[in-house]
Design an enzyme around this catalytic site. Structure first.
Site, PDB file in Angstrom:
ATOM      1  N   HIS A 262      35.021   8.693 -29.671  1.00 25.56           N
ATOM      2  CA  HIS A 262      34.714   7.778 -30.777  1.00 25.56           C
ATOM      3  C   HIS A 262      35.985   7.124 -31.285  1.00 25.56           C
ATOM      4  CE1 HIS A 262      32.903   6.159 -34.410  1.00 25.56           C
ATOM      5  NE2 HIS A 262      31.784   6.261 -33.746  1.00 25.56           N
ATOM      6  N   ASP A 315      25.220   9.481 -29.699  1.00 27.09           N
ATOM      7  CA  ASP A 315      24.358   9.014 -28.611  1.00 27.09           C
ATOM      8  C   ASP A 315      23.959  10.123 -27.654  1.00 27.09           C
ATOM      9  OD1 ASP A 315      24.274   6.002 -29.050  1.00 27.09           O
ATOM     10  OD2 ASP A 315      26.387   6.481 -29.225  1.00 27.09           O
TER      11      ASP A 315
HETATM   12  C1  LIG Z   1      33.477   5.231 -27.886  1.00 25.27           C
HETATM   13  C2  LIG Z   1      34.649   4.713 -27.089  1.00 25.27           C
HETATM   14  C3  LIG Z   1      34.320   3.277 -26.631  1.00 25.27           C
HETATM   15  C4  LIG Z   1      35.880   4.682 -28.000  1.00 25.27           C
HETATM   16  O1  LIG Z   1      36.874   3.998 -27.312  1.00 25.27           O
HETATM   17  P1  LIG Z   1      38.373   3.873 -27.794  1.00 25.27           P
HETATM   18  O2  LIG Z   1      38.517   4.230 -29.229  1.00 25.27           O
HETATM   19  O3  LIG Z   1      38.821   2.524 -27.415  1.00 25.27           O
HETATM   20  O4  LIG Z   1      39.098   5.002 -26.963  1.00 25.27           O
HETATM   21  P2  LIG Z   1      39.916   4.768 -25.652  1.00 25.27           P
HETATM   22  O5  LIG Z   1      39.092   3.922 -24.735  1.00 25.27           O
HETATM   23  O6  LIG Z   1      41.249   4.241 -26.054  1.00 25.27           O
HETATM   24  O7  LIG Z   1      40.050   6.237 -25.058  1.00 25.27           O
HETATM   25  C5  LIG Z   1      41.180   7.059 -25.218  1.00 25.27           C
HETATM   26  C6  LIG Z   1      41.316   7.996 -24.058  1.00 25.27           C
HETATM   27  O8  LIG Z   1      40.230   8.917 -24.063  1.00 25.27           O
HETATM   28  C7  LIG Z   1      39.476   8.803 -22.853  1.00 25.27           C
HETATM   29  N1  LIG Z   1      38.053   8.792 -23.189  1.00 25.27           N
HETATM   30  C8  LIG Z   1      37.484   8.315 -24.325  1.00 25.27           C
HETATM   31  N2  LIG Z   1      36.150   8.492 -24.259  1.00 25.27           N
HETATM   32  C9  LIG Z   1      35.886   9.067 -23.079  1.00 25.27           C
HETATM   33  C10 LIG Z   1      34.701   9.462 -22.457  1.00 25.27           C
HETATM   34  N3  LIG Z   1      33.516   9.297 -23.057  1.00 25.27           N
HETATM   35  N4  LIG Z   1      34.758  10.009 -21.231  1.00 25.27           N
HETATM   36  C11 LIG Z   1      35.943  10.185 -20.599  1.00 25.27           C
HETATM   37  N5  LIG Z   1      37.126   9.819 -21.171  1.00 25.27           N
HETATM   38  C12 LIG Z   1      37.085   9.263 -22.384  1.00 25.27           C
HETATM   39  C13 LIG Z   1      39.817   7.433 -22.278  1.00 25.27           C
HETATM   40  O9  LIG Z   1      39.664   7.398 -20.880  1.00 25.27           O
HETATM   41  C14 LIG Z   1      41.232   7.280 -22.710  1.00 25.27           C
HETATM   42  O10 LIG Z   1      42.065   7.975 -21.809  1.00 25.27           O
HETATM   43  P3  LIG Z   1      43.167   7.222 -20.916  1.00 25.27           P
HETATM   44  O11 LIG Z   1      44.115   6.654 -21.919  1.00 25.27           O
HETATM   45  O12 LIG Z   1      43.731   8.317 -20.082  1.00 25.27           O
HETATM   46  O13 LIG Z   1      42.394   6.164 -20.156  1.00 25.27           O
HETATM   47  C15 LIG Z   1      34.933   5.629 -25.871  1.00 25.27           C
HETATM   48  O14 LIG Z   1      35.151   6.944 -26.323  1.00 25.27           O
HETATM   49  C16 LIG Z   1      33.813   5.584 -24.844  1.00 25.27           C
HETATM   50  O15 LIG Z   1      33.817   4.709 -23.973  1.00 25.27           O
HETATM   51  N6  LIG Z   1      32.846   6.550 -24.921  1.00 25.27           N
HETATM   52  C17 LIG Z   1      31.725   6.536 -24.005  1.00 25.27           C
HETATM   53  C18 LIG Z   1      30.664   5.560 -24.496  1.00 25.27           C
HETATM   54  C19 LIG Z   1      29.993   6.026 -25.771  1.00 25.27           C
HETATM   55  O16 LIG Z   1      29.576   7.161 -25.885  1.00 25.27           O
HETATM   56  N7  LIG Z   1      29.846   5.083 -26.724  1.00 25.27           N
HETATM   57  C20 LIG Z   1      29.158   5.341 -27.962  1.00 25.27           C
HETATM   58  C21 LIG Z   1      30.106   5.427 -29.096  1.00 25.27           C
HETATM   59  S1  LIG Z   1      29.289   5.962 -30.566  1.00 25.27           S
END
Ligand SMILES: CC(C)(COP(=O)(O)OP(=O)(O)OC[C@H]1O[C@@H](n2cnc3c(N)ncnc32)[C@H](O)[C@@H]1OP(=O)(O)O)[C@@H](O)C(=O)NCCC(=O)NCCS
Length: 379
Positions: A262, A315
């Site tokens: 998140h 989710d």
């Molecule tokens: C929610 C989300 C978009 C937040 O994104 P964000 O704040 O931009 O976080 P980041 O994309 O910068 O992630 C930071 C690190 O954690 C990892 N990470 C974050 N969520 C992850 C997940 N669900 N699965 C695997 N790795 C994850 C990323 O790969 C990243 O690692 P890296 O730097 O080695 O690539 C992200 O956690 C995600 O894509 N989750 C899956 C989709 C989801 O459940 N969305 C609903 C949100 S309520």
């Protein structure tokens, strides 16, 4: 970075940490794992205690309704459940195999079409919120070539949706689980779709345009589409014995686990906690698979990023609860929209008090200007 502190050349990817609005609609306290709704209610106190209609009223008005206010809102919503003839025609014109979110986006646009630009109003917020379930259920039944089931005014918002979707009297427990889900998902600070709605509102546009744009933002798998993706992941894993190998394979491919991580929560998502409890009764078999999947996912995510608590988000457990409510996974994002429309409209109405066009800056990464265009035959 504060709004005051943001200089022209500061760049925050994903606008992380940028303050873009003041709001009293809801607050995500990421450091402490708290979601606070308007008036100061913690989500864990609100969700088991109120219906979606009461939560929507709270988001729109700032206070929970008394009996007569709630009766009046229920009557207004029941009246607004009906589709316009033109909306029915639009739904009928859409290809059968269209993504339900695309049908929803198109039909909401048709339902809110007006002769001239209108200013967002509380009545329109109620009407849009009331009609989304009718659109979702109508489009769903048509997609499966089944007769459309008309809304029933005496049923609650959650019960009426289940009735229109199935054409059968819904069980009390399913109504209560869905109601709790709808209350919990109704608002969540300045998430991507709510921000989208506020951007559209900031131009002086109408409420339907704000909601249509927000539906588009919600659809993505990084946002509302994650519930569908989480359920698909559980389907693909199939059984408890497969969890470890399946998750390790996905992680090796650098795939993201839907329903984890998140932008704001740094401890846990309180909604995931509540839903994981409901999931135990709503779908015990799927709960068992999900619980083991969660355990393995959290270990992998922790080992990869010990400094970043990528906890379970709403989710993941919503996918189990909605399954227990008897909702097919193709409708999960639409059901999310059914709930969040209350928050989108509350934010738009709130933003009218201090309307200023949202127009951020960008950093130019192109070449120095001065290049002279050549006529096409000389290029
Ligand atoms: C929610 C989300 C978009 C937040 O994104 P964000 O704040 O931009 O976080 P980041 O994309 O910068 O992630 C930071 C690190 O954690 C990892 N990470 C974050 N969520 C992850 C997940 N669900 N699965 C695997 N790795 C994850 C990323 O790969 C990243 O690692 P890296 O730097 O080695 O690539 C992200 O956690 C995600 O894509 N989750 C899956 C989709 C989801 O459940 N969305 C609903 C949100 S309520």
């Amino acid at each position: 970075m504060s709004a005051e502190g943001a200089g022209k050349n500061d760049f925050s990817p994903g606008l992380e940490g940028v303050v873009a609005a003041k709001t009293a609609v809801s607050e995500v306290d990421g450091a402490n794992g708290r979601l606070i709704y308007r008036g100061g209610y913690l989500i864990e106190d609100l969700a088991p205690a109120v219906t979606f209609e009461e939560a929507a009223y709270l988001l729109w008005h700032g206070e929970l309704p008394n009996k007569s206010e709630l009766d009046a809102l229920r009557a207004q919503m029941a009246e607004a459940r009906k589709l316009k003839d033109s909306t029915r025609s639009v739904i009928s014109a859409i290809d059968f195999d269209t993504d339900p979110m695309d049908t929803l986006r198109t039909a909401v646009s048709a339902q809110g079409a007006t002769k001239t630009l209108t200013k967002p109003s509380p009545e329109e917020a109620i009407a849009l919120t009331a009609v989304v379930p009718t659109i979702v259920a109508t489009a769903h039944r048509r997609r499966h070539k089944r007769d459309v089931v008309e809304p029933r005014p005496e049923l609650s918002h959650a019960a009426n949706f289940l009735w229109m979707m199935d054409g059968q009297e819904p069980a009390k427990e399913r109504i209560h689980w869905l109601d709790q889900y709808l209350v919990m998902l109704a608002d969540h600070g300045l998430n991507a779709s709510t921000f989208t709605a506020r951007v559209v509102a900031s131009t002086g546009s109408d409420l339907t345009s704000c909601v249509v744009a927000a539906i588009g933002a919600l659809k993505g798998p990084a946002h509302g589409g994650a519930t569908f993706a989480a359920r698909t992941m559980l389907d693909n894993i199939g059984s408890v014995e497969n969890v470890d190998r399946w998750m390790a394979d996905q992680h090796a491919k650098h795939a993201r686990f839907p329903g984890f991580g998140h932008r704001v929560y740094r401890t846990y998502d309180p909604r995931a906690k509540i839903l994981s409890e409901i999931a135990k009764t709503a779908d015990p078999k799927l709960h068992q698979l999900a619980a083991h999947t969660e355990e393995v996912a959290l270990k992998i995510l922790h080992d990869a990023h010990p400094e970043r608590p990528n906890a379970t988000n709403v989710d993941f457990w919503a996918s189990v609860v909605l399954t227990g409510c008897g909702i097919p996974k193709e409708l999960f994002t639409c059901v999310f929209a059914m709930s969040r429309v209350a928050g989108w409209t509350a934010h738009v109405l709130e933003s009218l008090d201090d309307l200023r066009i949202i127009r951020p800056a960008s950093v130019w990464i192109g070449p120095e200007p001065g290049k002279k265009p050549q006529p096409v035959d000389k290029r």
